[in-house]
Design an enzyme around this catalytic site. Sequence first.
Site, mmCIF file in Angstrom:
data_model
loop_
_atom_site.group_PDB
_atom_site.id
_atom_site.type_symbol
_atom_site.label_atom_id
_atom_site.label_comp_id
_atom_site.label_asym_id
_atom_site.label_seq_id
_atom_site.Cartn_x
_atom_site.Cartn_y
_atom_site.Cartn_z
ATOM 1 N N LYS A 188 5.164 -31.600 49.173
ATOM 2 C CA LYS A 188 4.262 -32.597 49.305
ATOM 3 C C LYS A 188 4.587 -34.003 49.462
ATOM 4 C CE LYS A 188 1.045 -29.548 48.365
ATOM 5 N NZ LYS A 188 1.759 -28.191 48.741
HETATM 6 C C1 LIG Z 1 -4.312 -26.982 49.162
HETATM 7 C C2 LIG Z 1 -3.213 -26.558 48.082
HETATM 8 N N1 LIG Z 1 -3.765 -26.252 46.915
HETATM 9 C C3 LIG Z 1 -3.075 -25.990 45.676
HETATM 10 C C4 LIG Z 1 -1.789 -25.664 45.840
HETATM 11 C C5 LIG Z 1 -0.678 -25.489 44.519
HETATM 12 O O1 LIG Z 1 0.058 -26.419 44.244
HETATM 13 P P1 LIG Z 1 1.275 -25.799 43.468
HETATM 14 O O2 LIG Z 1 2.492 -25.497 44.428
HETATM 15 O O3 LIG Z 1 1.863 -27.347 42.822
HETATM 16 O O4 LIG Z 1 1.159 -24.970 42.627
HETATM 17 C C6 LIG Z 1 -1.057 -26.318 47.072
HETATM 18 C C7 LIG Z 1 0.338 -26.227 47.356
HETATM 19 O O5 LIG Z 1 1.193 -25.737 47.336
HETATM 20 C C8 LIG Z 1 -2.047 -26.635 48.229
HETATM 21 O O6 LIG Z 1 -1.432 -26.823 49.531
#
Ligand SMILES: Cc1ncc(COP(=O)(O)O)c(C=O)c1O
Length: 369
Positions: A188
């Site tokens: 990110k």
């Molecule tokens: C659009 C989207 N939603 C949710 C997530 C979930 O985040 P995390 O990896 O922190 O659980 C991500 C990325 O991983 C994402 O790109």
Amino acid sequence: MSDRIFLSSPHMSDEGYEMEYVQEAFDTNWIAPLGENVNGFERELAGKVGSKAAAALSSGTAAIHLALRAAGVGEGDIVFCPTLTFSATANPIIYQNATPVFIDSNDETWNMCPKALEEAFQKYPDVKAVIVVHLYGLSADMDKIVELCKKHNVVLIEDAAESLGTYYKGQHTGTFGDYGIFSFNGNKIITTSGGGMLVSNNEERIAKARFWATQSKDKARHYQHSELGFNYRMSNVVAGIGRGQLKVLDQRVEKKKYIYEFYKRELGDLEGVQFMPTNEWDAPNYWLSVMTLNGKVRPLDIFEALEEENIESRPIWKPMHMQPFFEKYDFVGTDVSEKLFEKGVCLPSDTKMTDAQLGKIGEIIKELW
Ligand SMILES: Cc1ncc(COP(=O)(O)O)c(C=O)c1O
């Protein structure tokens, strides 16, 4: 692997802000659980995006899960979800034994199509919640989506995992709905190695989310639980990284924009190339630079040419309604997201890239024409 160029990888501050906060946690033995970095990160993130309250969690996925619980989504409930997203948007709907209905994108935003959303409301008037995503840091058409959710009196959750630093008409994405979520996963725009944040103007619901995230411990001397609990809280060390990273968020957005403008300038006039849409109301964070190809050069040509030089690139996310796990659920829309998946190329958008590396990528791609 060390000289590989990634789509987007961790980039700690040159100033060493992260280590200062982490060191403080070590010096005070305040490693876990919770502590001043967690409180500080919640306060500072909420301040940055303009939300009243925030809960720091172990991942963006956990934040979506708790947002759904806070919205009262449970067994058998319908939840509208964009089809063009990463699976982490949809998985928590299943954790809650609810049923996703996938909504197509439109060409103007690549995000949830308000017309398809309206159609879905006609088909499923009892829908419990809507999740909207700001994919690749491009904001969805929030005025129309908020209006539709209000009209149908449905909870709106914004998955802003990819859009920290993106503003829609001057307001930060993730703050239009009842709940917003951010991710600090390694790819990110800022990262804590792994982590997430749930934001809302409803302080009471955020307090409840913190309660659920720490195993739902009732106020008692002994361990007592009246509700199902989760181990979803962010650690004080991880939150220290987040506080440091937040200080360089604006710098990262600036560099992401620079990368996007470079690609657009270098590649935008090639036959069949079209860059991701930016709208007059959108101030994106340009998390990934993405283009589509309609001519004789195919996405695979680019993936292979870059891979040969140890450079990562990827197709656009494969729509959920085309995924083996999710294809049994309903889908409302046409073929917009399918076409984007077929034609899309996510270009290397790592903020650590030098001008020389960017130039090399531009040359490798241009040679295919
Ligand atoms: C659009 C989207 N939603 C949710 C997530 C979930 O985040 P995390 O990896 O922190 O659980 C991500 C990325 O991983 C994402 O790109």
